[in-house]
Motif scaffolding. Sequence first.
Motif, PDB file in Angstrom:
ATOM      1  N   GLU A 173       3.992 -17.094   1.185  1.00 11.02           N
ATOM      2  CA  GLU A 173       2.517 -16.466   0.847  1.00 11.02           C
ATOM      3  C   GLU A 173       2.856 -14.936   0.034  1.00 11.02           C
ATOM      4  OE1 GLU A 173      -1.848 -14.998   2.357  1.00 11.02           O
ATOM      5  OE2 GLU A 173      -0.742 -16.334   3.433  1.00 11.02           O
ATOM      6  N   PRO A 174       3.303 -15.168  -1.215  1.00 13.48           N
ATOM      7  CA  PRO A 174       3.978 -13.724  -1.869  1.00 13.48           C
ATOM      8  C   PRO A 174       2.621 -12.892  -1.993  1.00 13.48           C
ATOM      9  CG  PRO A 174       4.036 -15.732  -3.369  1.00 13.48           C
ATOM     10  CD  PRO A 174       3.644 -16.175  -2.106  1.00 13.48           C
ATOM     11  N   MET A 175       2.961 -11.709  -1.905  1.00 16.39           N
ATOM     12  CA  MET A 175       1.689 -10.501  -2.242  1.00 16.39           C
ATOM     13  C   MET A 175       2.688  -9.383  -2.566  1.00 16.39           C
ATOM     14  SD  MET A 175       0.107  -9.585   1.416  1.00 16.39           S
ATOM     15  CE  MET A 175       0.984  -8.552   2.527  1.00 16.39           C
ATOM     16  N   PHE A 176       1.926  -8.490  -3.379  1.00 20.02           N
ATOM     17  CA  PHE A 176       2.300  -7.171  -3.821  1.00 20.02           C
ATOM     18  C   PHE A 176       1.243  -6.325  -3.600  1.00 20.02           C
ATOM     19  CE2 PHE A 176       5.644  -9.727  -5.371  1.00 20.02           C
ATOM     20  CZ  PHE A 176       7.041  -8.732  -5.494  1.00 20.02           C
ATOM     21  N   TYR A 177       1.716  -5.159  -3.739  1.00 22.63           N
ATOM     22  CA  TYR A 177       0.815  -3.738  -3.169  1.00 22.63           C
ATOM     23  C   TYR A 177       0.473  -2.855  -4.583  1.00 22.63           C
ATOM     24  CZ  TYR A 177       2.910  -5.383   0.922  1.00 22.63           C
ATOM     25  OH  TYR A 177       3.371  -6.287   2.138  1.00 22.63           O
ATOM     26  N   ILE A 178      -0.702  -2.325  -4.147  1.00 18.82           N
ATOM     27  CA  ILE A 178      -1.464  -1.289  -4.878  1.00 18.82           C
ATOM     28  C   ILE A 178      -1.703   0.034  -3.863  1.00 18.82           C
ATOM     29  CG2 ILE A 178      -3.185  -0.449  -6.499  1.00 18.82           C
ATOM     30  CD1 ILE A 178      -3.944  -3.554  -6.699  1.00 18.82           C
ATOM     31  N   PHE A 179      -1.087   1.260  -4.402  1.00 17.85           N
ATOM     32  CA  PHE A 179      -1.166   2.494  -3.653  1.00 17.85           C
ATOM     33  C   PHE A 179      -2.158   3.321  -4.221  1.00 17.85           C
ATOM     34  CE2 PHE A 179       2.754   0.121  -3.282  1.00 17.85           C
ATOM     35  CZ  PHE A 179       3.084   0.279  -1.907  1.00 17.85           C
ATOM     36  N   HIS A 180      -2.894   3.778  -3.233  1.00 11.38           N
ATOM     37  CA  HIS A 180      -4.314   4.623  -3.725  1.00 11.38           C
ATOM     38  C   HIS A 180      -4.103   5.818  -3.287  1.00 11.38           C
ATOM     39  CE1 HIS A 180      -6.459   1.254  -5.827  1.00 11.38           C
ATOM     40  NE2 HIS A 180      -5.976   0.607  -4.709  1.00 11.38           N
ATOM     41  N   GLN A 181      -4.182   7.031  -3.820  1.00 12.84           N
ATOM     42  CA  GLN A 181      -4.169   8.527  -3.136  1.00 12.84           C
ATOM     43  C   GLN A 181      -4.855   9.307  -4.182  1.00 12.84           C
ATOM     44  OE1 GLN A 181      -1.642  11.280  -3.708  1.00 12.84           O
ATOM     45  NE2 GLN A 181      -2.104  12.316  -1.540  1.00 12.84           N
ATOM     46  N   GLN A 182      -5.746  10.001  -3.391  1.00 13.34           N
ATOM     47  CA  GLN A 182      -6.384  10.793  -4.381  1.00 13.34           C
ATOM     48  C   GLN A 182      -7.028  10.884  -5.790  1.00 13.34           C
ATOM     49  OE1 GLN A 182      -4.441  14.888  -3.722  1.00 13.34           O
ATOM     50  NE2 GLN A 182      -4.593  14.976  -1.552  1.00 13.34           N
ATOM     51  N   GLY A 212      -1.851   7.019   6.890  1.00 15.71           N
ATOM     52  CA  GLY A 212      -2.398   8.486   6.624  1.00 15.71           C
ATOM     53  C   GLY A 212      -3.266   8.746   5.390  1.00 15.71           C
ATOM     54  N   ASP A 213      -2.534   9.314   4.370  1.00 11.51           N
ATOM     55  CA  ASP A 213      -3.490   9.582   3.025  1.00 11.51           C
ATOM     56  C   ASP A 213      -3.169   8.688   1.843  1.00 11.51           C
ATOM     57  OD1 ASP A 213      -0.823  10.661   2.627  1.00 11.51           O
ATOM     58  OD2 ASP A 213      -1.194  12.132   1.720  1.00 11.51           O
ATOM     59  N   THR A 233       3.984  10.608  -0.093  1.00 18.62           N
ATOM     60  CA  THR A 233       3.145  11.889  -0.376  1.00 18.62           C
ATOM     61  C   THR A 233       3.823  12.683   0.682  1.00 18.62           C
ATOM     62  OG1 THR A 233       1.599  11.390   1.513  1.00 18.62           O
ATOM     63  CG2 THR A 233       1.004  10.472  -0.661  1.00 18.62           C
ATOM     64  N   GLU A 234       3.141  14.051   0.582  1.00 22.85           N
ATOM     65  CA  GLU A 234       3.839  14.838   1.537  1.00 22.85           C
ATOM     66  C   GLU A 234       3.584  14.466   2.980  1.00 22.85           C
ATOM     67  OE1 GLU A 234       3.347  19.724   2.365  1.00 22.85           O
ATOM     68  OE2 GLU A 234       1.710  18.919   1.095  1.00 22.85           O
ATOM     69  N   LYS A 235       2.690  13.783   3.205  1.00 24.19           N
ATOM     70  CA  LYS A 235       2.418  13.183   4.729  1.00 24.19           C
ATOM     71  C   LYS A 235       2.982  11.855   5.203  1.00 24.19           C
ATOM     72  CE  LYS A 235      -2.076  15.658   4.788  1.00 24.19           C
ATOM     73  NZ  LYS A 235      -3.574  15.445   4.913  1.00 24.19           N
ATOM     74  N   GLU A 236       3.038  10.860   3.890  1.00 29.65           N
ATOM     75  CA  GLU A 236       3.448   9.549   4.332  1.00 29.65           C
ATOM     76  C   GLU A 236       4.404   9.069   3.366  1.00 29.65           C
ATOM     77  OE1 GLU A 236       2.120   7.248   6.786  1.00 29.65           O
ATOM     78  OE2 GLU A 236       0.854   9.018   7.690  1.00 29.65           O
ATOM     79  N   LYS A 237       5.456   8.350   3.995  1.00 31.47           N
ATOM     80  CA  LYS A 237       6.522   7.687   3.558  1.00 31.47           C
ATOM     81  C   LYS A 237       6.480   6.186   3.453  1.00 31.47           C
ATOM     82  CE  LYS A 237       8.714  12.130   3.738  1.00 31.47           C
ATOM     83  NZ  LYS A 237       8.274  12.633   2.313  1.00 31.47           N
ATOM     84  N   LEU A 238       6.613   5.542   2.567  1.00 25.94           N
ATOM     85  CA  LEU A 238       6.801   4.000   2.702  1.00 25.94           C
ATOM     86  C   LEU A 238       7.764   3.385   2.103  1.00 25.94           C
ATOM     87  CD1 LEU A 238       2.830   3.117   2.530  1.00 25.94           C
ATOM     88  CD2 LEU A 238       4.073   3.265   4.500  1.00 25.94           C
ATOM     89  N   LEU A 239       8.288   2.164   2.360  1.00 28.36           N
ATOM     90  CA  LEU A 239       9.255   1.560   1.795  1.00 28.36           C
ATOM     91  C   LEU A 239       8.657  -0.070   1.599  1.00 28.36           C
ATOM     92  CD1 LEU A 239      12.164   0.843   0.763  1.00 28.36           C
ATOM     93  CD2 LEU A 239      12.789   0.398   3.049  1.00 28.36           C
TER      94      LEU A 239
END
Length: 264
Positions: free
Chosen positions: A127-136, A112-113, A21-27
């Motif tokens: 223990e494989p896991m994946f991700y869901i990203f929620h924002q606004q 952050g956001d 996002t404008e505030k956060e950056k993830l890899l």
Amino acid sequence: MNLHFSVLASGSTGNALYVGTEKEKLLVDAGLSGKAMESLFNEVGEEIKNLSGILVTHEHSDHIKGVGILARKYKLPIYANEKTWRAMEPLIGEVSTDQKFIFDTGTVKTFGDIDVESFGVSHDAAEPMFYIFHQQGKKLVHITDTGYVSDRMKGVIQHADAYVFESNHDVEMLRMGRYPWNIKRRILGDFGHVSNEDAALAMADVIGDQTKGIYLAHLSQDNNMKELARLTVSQTLEKKGLAVGQAFHIYDTDPKVPTKMHYL
């Protein structure tokens, strides 16, 4: 800027997903060399030094090859569940204790956001896991490296705005291909990878009215082709009454070329 992402690389030779996002950056994952990762970031106009952290899905080399290198060079925190950490630590080299963080399966962490939700998948890793990203109110789902998509997974990933979804192989190509039988059996099994058709059937159960983009990910170089994956998924979804190319679009990913930044 709203939630946005680029599939930097996807396939058996290396995987990486940028989410920001404008505030956060993830890899998510860094399955290529440090040099290759830096080149991919340059291509999408981002800088690794601005990352808030690296989220790891599991310890296979095509997901962690560059994790230790980037963490050391850019002083980045690494997030993974405890079993993945134990399996991964001998493979990524020395990382400072203050850069190691536990992210349990089935929990939510806030960066952050961005709220990041983890969920378990079925794959032959610790223990494989994946991700869901929620924002606004927006939702991005990342799911690859799973032998099947269970009802539990479907309940978690349904009605996303965009999916990065495994479409690993064409079953007939795999069966007729050069792989030894034990490898074929592993890929086809419950702890392997999802086929084009099975991926599409799972997609049909989770796509919602707000879904606008599906990125077909982790394609096998030997047992799949972009055109075949797209055709199989499109035809299967159309048979289920879904308006491919109208309500939503299907996009390719590549082992070496990042996708254009997608804004939700």
